[in-house]
Design a protein around this motif. Structure first.
Motif, PDB file in Angstrom:
ATOM      1  N   PRO A 197       0.844  -1.227   0.000  1.00  0.00           N
ATOM      2  CA  PRO A 197       0.000   0.000   0.000  1.00  0.00           C
ATOM      3  C   PRO A 197       0.868   1.262   0.000  1.00  0.00           C
ATOM      4  O   PRO A 197       1.943   1.251   0.567  1.00  0.00           O
ATOM      5  CB  PRO A 197      -0.772  -0.131   1.321  1.00  0.00           C
ATOM      6  CG  PRO A 197       0.035  -1.058   2.167  1.00  0.00           C
ATOM      7  CD  PRO A 197       0.887  -1.891   1.292  1.00  0.00           C
TER       8      PRO A 197
ATOM      9  N   ASN B 239      -1.088   8.310  -0.156  1.00  0.00           N
ATOM     10  CA  ASN B 239      -1.665   9.150  -1.215  1.00  0.00           C
ATOM     11  C   ASN B 239      -0.733  10.304  -1.560  1.00  0.00           C
ATOM     12  O   ASN B 239      -0.567  10.672  -2.738  1.00  0.00           O
ATOM     13  CB  ASN B 239      -3.023   9.709  -0.768  1.00  0.00           C
ATOM     14  CG  ASN B 239      -4.026   8.547  -0.577  1.00  0.00           C
ATOM     15  OD1 ASN B 239      -3.728   7.407  -0.948  1.00  0.00           O
ATOM     16  ND2 ASN B 239      -5.183   8.866  -0.014  1.00  0.00           N
TER      17      ASN B 239
ATOM     18  N   ARG C  23      -1.633  -7.152   0.369  1.00  0.00           N
ATOM     19  CA  ARG C  23      -1.393  -5.730   0.100  1.00  0.00           C
ATOM     20  C   ARG C  23      -2.568  -5.053  -0.622  1.00  0.00           C
ATOM     21  O   ARG C  23      -2.815  -3.862  -0.409  1.00  0.00           O
ATOM     22  CB  ARG C  23      -0.130  -5.556  -0.743  1.00  0.00           C
ATOM     23  CG  ARG C  23       1.146  -5.722   0.051  1.00  0.00           C
ATOM     24  CD  ARG C  23       2.336  -5.864  -0.859  1.00  0.00           C
ATOM     25  NE  ARG C  23       3.534  -6.261  -0.136  1.00  0.00           N
ATOM     26  CZ  ARG C  23       4.415  -5.381   0.354  1.00  0.00           C
ATOM     27  NH1 ARG C  23       4.211  -4.077   0.213  1.00  0.00           N
ATOM     28  NH2 ARG C  23       5.479  -5.795   0.996  1.00  0.00           N
ATOM     29  N   THR C  24      -3.260  -5.849  -1.446  1.00  0.00           N
ATOM     30  CA  THR C  24      -4.332  -5.215  -2.207  1.00  0.00           C
ATOM     31  C   THR C  24      -5.433  -4.630  -1.303  1.00  0.00           C
ATOM     32  O   THR C  24      -5.743  -3.431  -1.398  1.00  0.00           O
ATOM     33  CB  THR C  24      -4.888  -6.217  -3.235  1.00  0.00           C
ATOM     34  OG1 THR C  24      -3.811  -6.610  -4.079  1.00  0.00           O
ATOM     35  CG2 THR C  24      -6.006  -5.616  -4.057  1.00  0.00           C
TER      36      THR C  24
ATOM     37  N   MET D 258      -5.157  -3.931   1.783  1.00  0.00           N
ATOM     38  CA  MET D 258      -4.525  -2.938   2.656  1.00  0.00           C
ATOM     39  C   MET D 258      -4.339  -1.605   1.928  1.00  0.00           C
ATOM     40  O   MET D 258      -4.451  -0.528   2.520  1.00  0.00           O
ATOM     41  CB  MET D 258      -3.169  -3.460   3.161  1.00  0.00           C
ATOM     42  CG  MET D 258      -3.315  -4.404   4.356  1.00  0.00           C
ATOM     43  SD  MET D 258      -1.856  -5.394   4.646  1.00  0.00           S
ATOM     44  CE  MET D 258      -0.747  -4.163   5.247  1.00  0.00           C
ATOM     45  N   THR D 259      -4.062  -1.697   0.621  1.00  0.00           N
ATOM     46  CA  THR D 259      -3.901  -0.476  -0.178  1.00  0.00           C
ATOM     47  C   THR D 259      -5.198   0.342  -0.160  1.00  0.00           C
ATOM     48  O   THR D 259      -5.194   1.565   0.094  1.00  0.00           O
ATOM     49  CB  THR D 259      -3.522  -0.833  -1.621  1.00  0.00           C
ATOM     50  OG1 THR D 259      -2.381  -1.673  -1.587  1.00  0.00           O
ATOM     51  CG2 THR D 259      -3.250   0.409  -2.433  1.00  0.00           C
ATOM     52  N   SER D 260      -6.301  -0.349  -0.403  1.00  0.00           N
ATOM     53  CA  SER D 260      -7.589   0.352  -0.398  1.00  0.00           C
ATOM     54  C   SER D 260      -7.853   0.959   0.960  1.00  0.00           C
ATOM     55  O   SER D 260      -8.242   2.127   1.088  1.00  0.00           O
ATOM     56  CB  SER D 260      -8.722  -0.629  -0.710  1.00  0.00           C
ATOM     57  OG  SER D 260      -8.550  -1.127  -1.998  1.00  0.00           O
TER      58      SER D 260
ATOM     59  N   ARG E 155      -5.765   1.821   3.337  1.00  0.00           N
ATOM     60  CA  ARG E 155      -4.895   2.958   3.660  1.00  0.00           C
ATOM     61  C   ARG E 155      -5.269   4.199   2.849  1.00  0.00           C
ATOM     62  O   ARG E 155      -5.369   5.308   3.389  1.00  0.00           O
ATOM     63  CB  ARG E 155      -3.448   2.562   3.357  1.00  0.00           C
ATOM     64  CG  ARG E 155      -2.495   3.696   3.662  1.00  0.00           C
ATOM     65  CD  ARG E 155      -1.067   3.214   3.714  1.00  0.00           C
ATOM     66  NE  ARG E 155      -0.184   4.363   3.918  1.00  0.00           N
ATOM     67  CZ  ARG E 155       1.139   4.273   3.816  1.00  0.00           C
ATOM     68  NH1 ARG E 155       1.708   3.105   3.528  1.00  0.00           N
ATOM     69  NH2 ARG E 155       1.884   5.337   4.017  1.00  0.00           N
ATOM     70  N   ALA E 156      -5.489   3.927   1.513  1.00  0.00           N
ATOM     71  CA  ALA E 156      -5.789   5.063   0.649  1.00  0.00           C
ATOM     72  C   ALA E 156      -7.049   5.806   1.120  1.00  0.00           C
ATOM     73  O   ALA E 156      -7.047   7.042   1.260  1.00  0.00           O
ATOM     74  CB  ALA E 156      -5.968   4.590  -0.787  1.00  0.00           C
TER      75      ALA E 156
ATOM     76  N   GLU F 229     -12.917  -4.355   2.785  1.00  0.00           N
ATOM     77  CA  GLU F 229     -11.538  -4.822   2.550  1.00  0.00           C
ATOM     78  C   GLU F 229     -10.940  -5.436   3.830  1.00  0.00           C
ATOM     79  O   GLU F 229     -10.157  -6.369   3.763  1.00  0.00           O
ATOM     80  CB  GLU F 229     -10.656  -3.650   2.053  1.00  0.00           C
ATOM     81  CG  GLU F 229     -11.051  -3.112   0.682  1.00  0.00           C
ATOM     82  CD  GLU F 229     -10.712  -4.079  -0.464  1.00  0.00           C
ATOM     83  OE1 GLU F 229     -10.435  -5.267  -0.204  1.00  0.00           O
ATOM     84  OE2 GLU F 229     -10.715  -3.653  -1.633  1.00  0.00           O
TER      85      GLU F 229
END
Lengths: 122, 909
Positions: free
Chosen positions: A106, A109, B687-688, B690-692, B694-695, B721
């Motif tokens: 991750p 931004n 990670r996928t 987690m990316t969402s 976090r973003a 998620e």
């Protein structure tokens, strides 16, 4: 009208997040989720910047980028590669394929924003 | 008394002369000179020991009693010599190649070197020959007495005759010991003895001819007169008895082949097969001369001599009565020659048999481990041989003394003939029939010998001597059909014909039947082949002089065994060695013994020592390959075959192991690649989401002007998620628990339909996969099971979800088929998609394997978890590559085994 950015990413949630903060920064954001027809989409959208995921259905990001760089008009296109696999091997492969910048998910931004501004200054 | 003294003097002188002849011949042979010793003439003359004192004196007596029947005694050998020449050749060939020392040795050797057979034949020979030796002693004594009688000196004559036999026996034993056991020649040839016998053959022929000529021309007045007298006499009126003639001719022919002394001179002493060619006409000629004057002498004897005189001594008494003392003495010497030559050769032949087959085996058995050096054994063999000679001669003397010398000479001769003829079936069978076996030979000989003894030998001693009168008249144990001279109720035949007929017939029948019923040993087979095919083998030695041709043959053979270049190198090296280093190129080495020895050694590295020796011997010639060598060859070959079989098996096993290793390695490599792939996969899967998360968290945190809807939407994403992350971690944990065997099953009763219903509805809800039609048959599914329904449901959900995810048909369908029996249930899930690529089929149950990563929703753990679950439930899950679509089969028992719920950890990779 701001600059055009094309996001090729199969996870709709991630695309949604990127669209959110890039459009607020003045970018015109286009999104696509499949690999096999990515080159046509790029030719069609003619972006100033490309954000490219590695694991895509149909075709990997590396392959797309390699083919893209072989076309003279896209050799200079700034490409930011994103990947969920953070191994050194992946970073090398991205560089070889011709990525301008490589970022691991991750991500923060603000990091994306910063990288985008650097790669394609307004 | 004067004449008697002269007689004794002449006898002694003659004996000394024979000693001298034997000595000279022996010396010549030892010095390697004396080619004449081995001439065909000497060979033919030595065969004349067939004509013993019985023939010399007895034939006339025979003619006086039974007319022309005596001719049969000469007819048999003549027929053999002329008609069965090839049989003799085979006998001689076998004898030479097999280094046969006696007829007992021949029979034993043919039937797998059976010592039992050798002992049997030896005993038969001793029993059959002893009376014959007695006969010779008796004839000498009788002839001595005849002289004494004619001189009217009976007082002394009795004394003389008493001691004559003993003196003669001792002298003969001494002669035989001296010249028969001088050395232990490997070939058992005795040049001195043979030479002396040849001389005696000439003497006895001359003596008989002299008496005959005297009778025909001196007494009768010419040939015409003699023939007229014969016609006028009883002999002329005598009628031929066909049965007796045939029997006697056959008997004498058989005896000619089987008598130990005949075998000795004919086979053992034979130095060249070609001598047979001369003997085949010369020996019948000798016999013709021997028989020529028999009838005239008999006729004249009957006419001139008193009725009380013994016809057996006409040859002697006729000249005596006519006052021809010198002729009488010559005649006496002739008879003496016949007697002594027979005793000498018989004693020699018998002693070889007795010492080789009876004394030596006994001595060796008594001295196991002590016969350590060869000199020791050699000495023992010599002593055994000498003692045997003395023993055999003494036995003859004993028999002579005990029998009292009363029986007609001819009768004893025929009885002995019939005894030795018992060997004939075995001998013929051994030479011409490969199927003949040791057991058959033993049985045949025993039956023949037994019958001969019972019907002929024992009765011959007279009633009450060995055979009680009651047995003779009423049969053994009172059975009339067992009467010795009327077996099986056949009466009124001549006892001799009767005995010969029954003993040989039953002997042959027993021999053949038992041979057919028994199984020969390998050695017997080999020997049988050697004997029966004796004439096919190249027995005659190739000459050493054909040097180059031999070396070329050796070269060809060596190339075949050593390989072309190695053989060539070896031959070149040898040629250089022989030429002292400057060999002409292309010159082959001469086949010197030294070279042959090295070649043999070289070959033996490849084919074994015995085989190498046999091969070289075969090409170079010399002695042909012995059976022992052939056996060694067979052994070596067997060992090599066994060895190569073992090697083959080992290499097969090795290649199998290698194959297994390769397969295991491939699987490991593949697993390792999968593991790497999983690590990046799991990384991606974690990670996928987690990316969402976090973003959107950052958006919500950092952005002031987020609309209410957006806030709502982004919070849901973060929530979903997080759930996805949790599910992934749950799967990993679940698999880990299942693999380590720490799972607790919750077993209960329920129906299969219930489990499938739940799974179908669970799989239908939730994610974005396209809908799939599930075709089921509720009737079949109403089966009650005792198992963990949550876990089973998990498997079913997984399979249905997979079908939804991967079935690529336009209108996806999943068919669920249920079959069951008493033991368990089988549930098939078949979709109508394009199936799983065959190269992926082996991997789908491995962890983290995903056929097409891009389309997968999960981490590739589903089927791994299913397999673990099914193993826990006592069943299995498998992929069936038979149908077009993906076909999974779940099998499980009606009742899940309790113990498996807490089994030890299963190691999967």
């Amino acid at each position: 009208m701001g600059k055009r950015v094309l996001v090729i990413e199969d996870e709709p949630n991630i695309t949604e997040a990127i669209r959110f903060f890039l459009s607020r920064d003045g970018w015109e954001v286009f999104a696509h989720s499949k690999g096999h027809d990515a080159l046509e989409v790029i030719a069609h959208r003619k972006p100033d910047l490309l954000i490219l995921d590695v694991m895509l259905p149909g075709r990997s990001g590396y392959e797309i980028l390699r083919d893209l760089r072989e076309q003279p008009e896209w050799t200079e296109l700034p490409v930011l590669m994103l990947t969920a696999r953070g191994q050194a091997k992946d970073r090398e492969m991205a560089a070889e394929a011709g990525a301008s910048r490589f970022m691991t998910k991750p991500f923060s931004n603000s990091d994306i924003l910063e990288a985008v501004r650097e790669l394609a200054p307004v | 008394m004067q004449t008697l003294n002269v007689l004794i003097f002449v006898c002694t002188a003659y004996a000394l002369f024979l000693f001298f002849v034997a000595f000279v011949a022996e010396r010549a042979a030892m010095r390697g000179r004396g080619k004449w010793l081995r001439s065909s003439v000497v060979y033919t003359l030595s065969l004349s020991i067939y004509c013993t004192a019985w023939t010399f004196y007895g034939a006339v007596g025979y003619a006086a009693r039974s007319g022309f029947e005596y001719v049969t005694i000469y007819l048999g050998p003549t027929l053999v010599m002329i008609g069965w020449w090839w049989l003799l050749r085979k006998l001689v060939r076998v004898g030479r190649t097999q280094r046969i020392t006696s007829i007992a040795d021949l029979v034993s050797s043919r039937f797998g070197k059976s010592n039992l057979l050798a002992v049997g034949v030896t005993i038969l020979a001793v029993v059959g020959t002893t009376p014959y030796i007695a006969l010779q002693l008796q004839s000498v004594t009788l002839s001595f007495e005849a002289f004494a009688d004619s001189l009217n000196q009976q007082g002394e004559a009795a004394n003389v005759s008493e001691s004559t036999a003993l003196w003669v026996a001792m002298g003969l034993a001494l002669f035989t010991v001296l010249f028969g056991t001088r050395n232990l020649d490997a070939n058992e040839r005795h040049h001195g003895v043979v030479m002396a016998i040849a001389v005696e053959a000439v003497v006895k022929l001359m003596a008989l001819l002299a008496v005959g000529i005297f009778v025909v021309w001196g007494l009768s007045g010419g040939v015409g007169d003699t023939l007229a007298r014969i016609d006028a006499s009883e002999i002329g009126k005598w009628q031929v008895d066909g049965g007796r003639w045939a029997t006697l001719t056959f008997l004498s022919a058989a005896a000619f082949l089987c008598l130990p002394r005949m075998f000795q001179v004919m086979v053992v002493e034979n130095s060249d097969e070609q001598h047979l060619r001369t003997a085949s006409w010369a020996f019948p000629g000798y016999l013709l001369l021997m028989s020529l004057f028999v009838v005239p002498i008999a006729v004249m004897g009957l006419e001139r001599l008193p009725a009380s005189s013994n016809p057996d001594l006409f040859v002697l008494t006729l000249p005596l009565s006519e006052g021809q003392n010198a002729l009488a003495i010559f005649s006496f010497i002739g008879g003496f020659s016949s007697a002594t030559s027979m005793v000498i050769v018989a004693a020699l032949a018998l002693s070889t048999m007795v010492s080789n087959h009876i004394v030596m085996p006994l001595w060796l058995r008594a001295n196991v481990g002590r016969a350590s050096f060869s000199g020791d054994v050699r000495h023992v063999v010599l002593v055994a041989r000498r003692v045997s000679i003395a023993g055999v001669v003494f036995l003859g003397y004993l028999y002579y003394r005990m029998s009292g010398g009363g029986t007609a000479l001819a009768a004893i001769g025929l009885i002995a003939f019939a005894g030795m003829a018992q060997v004939l079936p075995v001998l013929m069978g051994g030479l011409f029939w490969r199927g003949a076996t040791r057991v058959g030979a033993l049985a045949g000989l025993t039956v023949g010998f037994g019958l001969w003894g019972y019907t002929l030998f024992l009765p011959s001693f007279g009633e009450g001597a060995f055979m009680p009168r009651t047995v003779l008249e009423n049969g053994l144990l009172g059975f009339a059909w067992l009467r010795p001279q009327a077996l099986f109720g056949i009466e009124g035949i001549d006892p001799l014909i009767h005995a010969v007929f029954w003993s040989l017939l039953l002997n042959a029948i027993t021999f053949v039947t038992v041979s057919l019923a028994s199984f020969p040993s390998p050695l017997e087979r080999l020997q049988g082949a050697q004997f029966v095919n004796a004439l096919q083998q190249t027995g005659s030695a190739r000459s050493w002089s054909a040097g180059t041709a031999q070396t070329e043959d050796l070269m060809v053979m060596a190339q075949r065994i050593l390989g072309a270049s190695e053989a060539l190198q070896f031959f070149r090296r040898e040629a250089a060695r022989q030429a002292g280093g400057n060999a002409r190129p292309g010159k082959l080495p001469d086949p010197t013994p030294d070279f042959l020895q090295r070649l043999e050694r070289e070959l033996s590295g490849s084919v074994g020592a015995a085989t190498a020796h046999a091969m070289v011997a075969q090409i170079v010639g010399g002695a042909s390959v012995s059976v022992r060598e052939l056996l060694a060859v067979a052994d070596e070959t067997a060992q090599m075959i066994e060895y190569s079989d073992r090697l083959k098996a080992q290499s097969l096993e090795l290649s199998r192991t290698a194959e297994q290793l390769r397969a295991a390695n491939e699987k490991l490599t593949s697993l390792s690649v999968q593991k790497d792939a999983f690590l990046s996969q799991i990384s991606h899967e974690l990670r996928t989401p987690m990316t969402s998360i976090r973003a959107f968290s950052e958006i919500l945190r950092d952005t002031a002007d987020v609309s209410r809807e957006e806030k709502q939407k982004y919070s849901s994403i973060i929530h979903d998620e997080s759930v996805r992350l949790t599910r992934l971690l749950d799967d990993l944990l679940d698999l880990s628990v299942l693999e380590n065997g720490q799972v607790n099953l919750n077993l209960r009763d329920g129906t299969l339909r219930e489990a499938l219903d739940k799974a179908a509805s669970a799989a239908a809800t939730g994610d974005e996969s396209p809908a799939i039609t599930i075709l089921r048959d509720p009737e079949q599914e109403s089966i009650t099971l005792h198992t963990d329904f949550d876990r089973l449901g998990q498997v079913f959900i997984n399979l249905i979800a997979n079908a939804r995810k991967y079935c690529d048909a336009e209108q996806p369908e999943l068919t669920v088929l249920v079959e069951h029996n008493d033991l368990g249930v089988q549930v098939d899930f078949i979709d109508n998609g394009s199936g799983i690529p065959s190269d992926a089929q082996d991997l789908i149950f491995e962890k983290f394997a995903r056929v097409s990563p891009q389309r997968a929703g999960g981490a590739g753990l589903g089927l791994s978890i299913c397999r673990q679950i099914m193993e826990r439930l006592g069943g299995s899950i498998g992929f069936l590559p038979d149908t077009r679509g993906a076909h999974f089969r779940v099998t499980l028992p009606m009742v899940a085994p309790e113990h498996l719920a807490e089994s030890k950890p299963l190691v999967t990779n």
